[in-house]
Design a protein around this motif. Structure first.
Motif, PDB file in Angstrom:
ATOM      1  N   ARG A 579      50.506  48.673 -14.948  1.00  0.00           N
ATOM      2  CA  ARG A 579      49.420  48.056 -14.204  1.00  0.00           C
ATOM      3  C   ARG A 579      49.356  48.579 -12.774  1.00  0.00           C
ATOM      4  O   ARG A 579      48.319  48.516 -12.122  1.00  0.00           O
ATOM      5  CB  ARG A 579      49.631  46.547 -14.188  1.00  0.00           C
ATOM      6  N   GLN A 582      46.628  50.822 -11.483  1.00  0.00           N
ATOM      7  CA  GLN A 582      45.273  50.321 -11.227  1.00  0.00           C
ATOM      8  C   GLN A 582      45.258  49.607  -9.890  1.00  0.00           C
ATOM      9  O   GLN A 582      45.281  48.389  -9.843  1.00  0.00           O
ATOM     10  CB  GLN A 582      44.852  49.343 -12.319  1.00  0.00           C
ATOM     11  N   ASN A 583      45.240  50.369  -8.810  1.00  0.00           N
ATOM     12  CA  ASN A 583      45.345  49.676  -7.526  1.00  0.00           C
ATOM     13  C   ASN A 583      44.011  49.528  -6.809  1.00  0.00           C
ATOM     14  O   ASN A 583      43.956  49.177  -5.637  1.00  0.00           O
ATOM     15  CB  ASN A 583      46.342  50.384  -6.606  1.00  0.00           C
ATOM     16  N   GLY A 584      42.933  49.811  -7.487  1.00  0.00           N
ATOM     17  CA  GLY A 584      41.621  49.538  -6.892  1.00  0.00           C
ATOM     18  C   GLY A 584      41.169  50.576  -5.892  1.00  0.00           C
ATOM     19  O   GLY A 584      40.054  50.511  -5.402  1.00  0.00           O
ATOM     20  N   ASN A 585      42.005  51.554  -5.619  1.00  0.00           N
ATOM     21  CA  ASN A 585      41.642  52.536  -4.596  1.00  0.00           C
ATOM     22  C   ASN A 585      41.107  53.781  -5.292  1.00  0.00           C
ATOM     23  O   ASN A 585      41.830  54.455  -5.997  1.00  0.00           O
ATOM     24  CB  ASN A 585      42.902  52.889  -3.780  1.00  0.00           C
ATOM     25  N   GLN A 587      40.455  56.663  -4.269  1.00  0.00           N
ATOM     26  CA  GLN A 587      41.118  57.920  -3.904  1.00  0.00           C
ATOM     27  C   GLN A 587      42.315  58.170  -4.797  1.00  0.00           C
ATOM     28  O   GLN A 587      42.610  59.321  -5.157  1.00  0.00           O
ATOM     29  CB  GLN A 587      41.542  57.882  -2.433  1.00  0.00           C
ATOM     30  N   THR A 588      43.026  57.076  -5.163  1.00  0.00           N
ATOM     31  CA  THR A 588      44.145  57.257  -6.088  1.00  0.00           C
ATOM     32  C   THR A 588      43.660  57.784  -7.425  1.00  0.00           C
ATOM     33  O   THR A 588      44.257  58.709  -8.009  1.00  0.00           O
ATOM     34  CB  THR A 588      44.852  55.919  -6.318  1.00  0.00           C
ATOM     35  N   LEU A 590      40.976  59.464  -8.084  1.00  0.00           N
ATOM     36  CA  LEU A 590      40.530  60.845  -7.951  1.00  0.00           C
ATOM     37  C   LEU A 590      41.692  61.806  -7.839  1.00  0.00           C
ATOM     38  O   LEU A 590      41.658  62.900  -8.396  1.00  0.00           O
ATOM     39  CB  LEU A 590      39.661  60.978  -6.693  1.00  0.00           C
ATOM     40  N   THR A 591      42.727  61.371  -7.109  1.00  0.00           N
ATOM     41  CA  THR A 591      43.903  62.238  -6.985  1.00  0.00           C
ATOM     42  C   THR A 591      44.469  62.541  -8.344  1.00  0.00           C
ATOM     43  O   THR A 591      44.756  63.701  -8.672  1.00  0.00           O
ATOM     44  CB  THR A 591      44.974  61.549  -6.124  1.00  0.00           C
ATOM     45  N   LEU A 594      42.137  64.967 -10.247  1.00  0.00           N
ATOM     46  CA  LEU A 594      42.159  66.359  -9.789  1.00  0.00           C
ATOM     47  C   LEU A 594      43.507  67.004 -10.045  1.00  0.00           C
ATOM     48  O   LEU A 594      43.584  68.199 -10.364  1.00  0.00           O
ATOM     49  CB  LEU A 594      41.796  66.425  -8.312  1.00  0.00           C
ATOM     50  N   ALA A 595      44.563  66.205  -9.916  1.00  0.00           N
ATOM     51  CA  ALA A 595      45.869  66.769 -10.237  1.00  0.00           C
ATOM     52  C   ALA A 595      45.894  67.211 -11.684  1.00  0.00           C
ATOM     53  O   ALA A 595      46.412  68.292 -12.018  1.00  0.00           O
ATOM     54  CB  ALA A 595      46.962  65.737  -9.967  1.00  0.00           C
ATOM     55  N   ALA A 598      43.942  70.395 -12.063  1.00  0.00           N
ATOM     56  CA  ALA A 598      44.692  71.551 -11.557  1.00  0.00           C
ATOM     57  C   ALA A 598      45.771  71.972 -12.538  1.00  0.00           C
ATOM     58  O   ALA A 598      45.966  73.164 -12.800  1.00  0.00           O
ATOM     59  CB  ALA A 598      45.309  71.199 -10.207  1.00  0.00           C
ATOM     60  N   LEU A 602      46.050  75.471 -14.443  1.00  0.00           N
ATOM     61  CA  LEU A 602      47.284  76.254 -14.326  1.00  0.00           C
ATOM     62  C   LEU A 602      47.812  76.623 -15.699  1.00  0.00           C
ATOM     63  O   LEU A 602      48.187  77.760 -15.974  1.00  0.00           O
ATOM     64  CB  LEU A 602      48.312  75.417 -13.564  1.00  0.00           C
TER      65      LEU A 602
END
Lengths: 608, 106, 166
Positions: A579, A582-585, A587-588, A590-591, A594-595, A598, A602
């Motif tokens: 759980r 799922q911190n509501g942010n 940006q997390t 998206l990170t 995108l990771a 990538a 690779l």
């Protein structure tokens, strides 16, 4: 004839059913007593017919076919069964009548259980098949449990009932396996079949030793005797019926019934068990405070007498003692009930001066005389028969057993032990009988009670049983085998009088005190606690069993339950970890996205 | 011109934009970083258009279209940021946590 | 390396450097201004690549409109003028890792892929308004129309979203 035997078994059974199902709607006293009376009449008829025309009459109701050995639901009437059945019916009838006046709480269920018990005992007596006998055996055990715990409000009574049930149950496991060994060895469970079958010596020894386990349990012989003194927590008529005259005699009866199958080795084991029980119980009876416990240990001791009689080869002497013991021990217990009713206490030190109850006094005197083996009471004759048998097995050729004997004679050292123990026990029996008699009836009253004779319903059964206790012995004079011999009779009488005399002299010095005070204190305590055998069993058997049970319970709770519940907790914990992603942010999120992209790029680049 | 130069510049611009989108706390800074990413894409498009000598001028036209869409997006994005600011008094992304899974139980 | 290349590389360095400053600076307004620098450098880059119409559109719309919008947004949301300590979220290290990974992957792949690609810049005039206009209104007219509708939608949406008295 078999029909009548079945009737004798079924009448008390019907009384039990009626009592349990219709309980308080009919008059329970009538439901209990009338069928029992009818059964007594019928069994008397059977006995008379059997004496007039001796022989074996058997009948089978149905055969139950099993994979291995068929079971026949069959009854058999022979001399032994007829005599014992008559004794059982008489004692049961007396006890039922007595109980009408004695038992007040939950009388209808009590009477129903007593009727059921009687039916079971009669089934054991009249059984023609080993498994039918076993059914009766077990039902007796269950009824004993229910009846001992009749006043279950007092926890001590329930515990005594459970103890009786568990100890006899241990013996019953051996008994059942003994039946299996004998039945499978003889390829039939019918008793006549087992007696006639050519069994190998090993089968006989194994089967009978296993049977002896059950005998030791039910007939309260060492080492399974510890339940009987505690069973005195039940109402006194129950002690009279079950624990003096009938159930405990069932073990002796089974050995007598299957006598030809018992090789000398098993009889030697039985003899040693009997010797230990006789002597130990007699010593314990010398130091008991409770009147009923004195009688309980006395029962163990007298059962040892009967077992010793069987061991030295005289079945008839043992059965004769069984019959007389049934009468006089029942008298003693019923009389004890009257005495306890008056004094309000079981303890000997609270009694005294009860000679003013003439009926009870004279009945119990006859009972004690029979117990000690004083003429003209029946106990004198039956004890003498056994001592004579032991004497001849020691000094001369053993008495011929009353059926085809197998397996050789009792080893010499065994016969000596039994003979000497018998003599010492006779002395001790005289001593403790005299002690109980004096402390109960003589001297000044040591408690505050109003001395009144018991009611008619309690007096007449007492009288009815006192008569055979006094007169039954004279049968021995007229029979060939059981006639008393001068030598052994005189010896036994001398020893009994010696024991009684010593106690009387000590008592006479101070009538208010207990003659057993003269015993050295550690000895007295050991006798009183029956040589601490209960404590030994508690430490060696009960505590480990309870510890094991608690261990299993705790393991079940902590390990198995915890495992099951732990999966739920574990799942929830794991979910909690997940759980956190799922911190509501955004940006997390998206990170992560995108990771991943990538990494995939690779991977694609590297791997292609 | 070696194609590597504009293409690498575009890649580096894009990475800077990625960092900005993921690491900046102010919503408007996130929008700015998104613009950087779009610009990187535009540069790529133009570079490839020139390299391929596209007769349809697809790359440059798409660049124009991308610029238009980026402008529209910034306008709307700012409108939303203003609304958030009006309601929550803050445009700090870390404190806009109503979508968060609750801590206890379900 | 021709002069064109050198100039382009310099413009590229400026653009990338300004972009890095946009995403790392502590001052909000400075970020917007560095963005202007980046966009301007990019416009120069477009010019070097002979896409002159795109370069002018870049300056007009990005530098002219978008940055102004962003500055409006900064002002309307009461952004702190001057240094503010907390412009980087807690995510920054993961973000840095992802950005570096992205950069690494992209640059490696592209360098290896286009090592031998050379764009011919001697054909002039392909980025002028006339050829692009013909292309847009002949071949790309449908997307063009759709884009205008998109712009209308964005316009209406922005107005609706910003109204106070809904």
């Amino acid at each position: 004839m078999i029909g009548f035997a079945a009737l004798v078994v079924l009448l008390p059974f019907a009384a039990a059913l009626a009592g349990m199902l219709l309980g308080r709607r009919l008059r329970p006293a009538l439901v209990a007593v009338v069928p029992m009376g009818l059964a007594t009449v019928v069994s008397a008829g059977i006995a008379v017919t059997q004496w007039a025309q001796p022989g074996v009459r058997a009948g089978t109701l149905t055969m139950v076919h099993t994979a291995a050995v068929p079971i026949g639901v069959s009854l058999e009437v022979n001399g032994l069964a007829a005599d014992v059945a008559l004794m059982v019916c008489c004692v049961a009838l007396a006890v039922q009548v007595y109980s009408v006046a004695y038992v007040h709480e939950r009388y209808s269920s009590y009477a129903a259980f007593v009727s059921l018990f009687t039916a079971a005992m009669l089934l054991v007596v009249y059984a023609g098949d080993l498994l039918v006998l076993y059914v009766g055996w077990e039902v007796m055990g269950v009824c004993s449990y229910f009846l001992i715990g009749h006043h279950w409000e007092d926890r001590a009574n329930s515990r005594a009932a459970v103890k009786a049930f568990l100890v006899t149950r241990i013996g019953d496991v051996g008994f059942l396996f003994g039946i299996f060994v004998l039945g499978l060895g003889a390829h039939t469970f019918s008793i006549d079949g087992v007696l006639a079958a050519p069994l190998s010596h090993t089968t006989m020894v194994t089967g009978t030793l296993l049977l002896l386990a059950g005998v030791a349990g039910k007939s309260a012989q060492f080492p399974l005797h510890t339940w009987l003194p505690d069973a005195m927590a039940g109402p006194t008529p129950i002690s009279a019926l079950i624990h003096a005259a009938t159930m405990v005699a069932a073990g002796i009866y089974v050995v007598a019934r299957l006598y030809p199958v018992f090789p000398a080795a098993s009889l030697a084991v039985l003899g040693i068990m009997a010797a230990i029980s006789m002597l130990g119980a007699a010593l314990a009876a010398l130091a008991q405070d409770d009147l009923k416990r004195v009688l309980a240990y006395s029962t163990i001791s007298q059962l040892g007498f009967m077992a010793a009689g069987l061991a030295v080869g005289s079945r008839d002497a043992a059965v004769f003692h069984l019959l007389t013991h049934g009468a006089f021990k029942a008298v003693l217990f019923l009389g004890a009930g009257c005495v306890i009713g008056v004094t309000g206490s079981n303890l000997l030190r609270d009694m005294g001066g009860l000679r003013l109850m003439p009926f009870t006094f004279w009945s119990m005197t006859i009972g004690y005389a029979a117990l000690a083996g004083l003429p003209p009471a029946s106990g004198f004759f039956s004890k003498d028969a056994i001592i004579e048998a032991a004497q001849s097995s020691v000094f001369s050729t053993p008495m011929p057993r009353t059926a085809s004997s197998l397996g050789g004679a009792l080893p010499g050292w065994c016969a000596w032990i039994i003979y000497l123990t018998l003599l010492v026990t006779v002395l001790l029996t005289g001593a403790y009988a005299m002690r109980a008699w004096l402390l109960t009836f003589f001297g000044e009253p040591r408690g505050t009670y109003e001395i009144r004779e018991a009611g008619p319903l309690m007096r007449w059964p007492l009288a009815a049983l006192a008569a055979p206790a006094l007169l039954l012995g004279w049968y021995a004079v007229f029979s060939g085998e059981l006639r008393p011999h001068f030598g052994s009779a005189a010896l036994a009488l001398l020893l009994a009088l010696a024991g009684a005399g010593v106690v009387f002299l000590i008592w006479n010095q101070d009538p208010a005190l207990d003659p057993a005070r003269r015993l050295p204190a550690p000895l007295a305590r050991a006798f009183q606690r029956a040589f601490y055998l209960d404590e030994v069993y508690t430490v060696a058997i009960v505590r480990p069993a309870v510890a094991l049970a608690m261990f299993v319970a705790i393991a079940d709770h902590k390990v198995i339950d915890a495992g099951v519940e732990g999966t739920a907790t574990g799942a929830r914990g794991l979910a909690g970890v997940l759980r956190r992603a799922q911190n509501g942010n955004p940006q997390t999120y998206l990170t992560g996205l995108l990771a991943g992209v990538a990494l995939i790029a690779l991977a694609v680049v590297i791997l292609t | 011109m070696h194609l590597v130069y504009p293409v690498v510049v575009a890649a580096l611009l894009f990475s800077a934009g990625v960092y900005g989108v993921l690491a900046r706390r102010n919503a408007i800074l996130v929008l700015m970083s998104a613009e950087l990413m779009l610009n990187a894409v535009n540069l790529n498009l133009v570079a490839f258009d020139v390299w391929l000598r596209d007769r349809l001028h697809g790359g440059q036209v798409l660049t124009l279209f991308t610029i238009v869409i980026a402008a529209a997006e910034v306008g709307l994005g700012l409108a939303i940021v203003l609304l958030v600011f009006r309601n929550r008094e803050t445009i700090d992304i870390d404190s806009l946590q109503t979508l968060q899974e609750s801590r206890e139980g379900e | 390396m021709t002069t064109l290349d050198v100039v382009f590389v310099l413009l590229g360095v400026v653009a990338v450097g300004a972009a890095v400053l946009v995403v790392t600076t502590r001052q909000l307004v400075h970020a917007a201004l560095w963005l202007v620098v980046s966009f301007g450098a990019l416009a120069g880059g477009y010019l070097m690549l002979t896409a002159e119409f795109v370069a002018w559109v870049q300056v007009l719309i990005y530098v002219g409109a978008v940055v102004v919008l962003l500055l409006f947004g900064i002002m309307l949301t009461r952004a702190p003028i001057g240094r503010s300590a907390d412009l980087d979220s807690g995510n920054r290290w993961a973000a840095l890792a992802v950005a570096l990974a992205t950069a690494g992957v992209l640059v490696t792949v592209l360098v290896r892929g286009f090592r031998t690609a050379y764009a011919p810049l001697d054909v002039a005039g392909q980025g002028a308004a006339k050829p692009l206009g013909e292309s847009v209104f002949r071949i790309w007219v449908l997307p063009f129309e759709v884009l205008s509708v998109l712009l209308l939608a964005a316009l209406v949406g922005a107005i609706v979203l910003s109204r106070r008295e809904i």
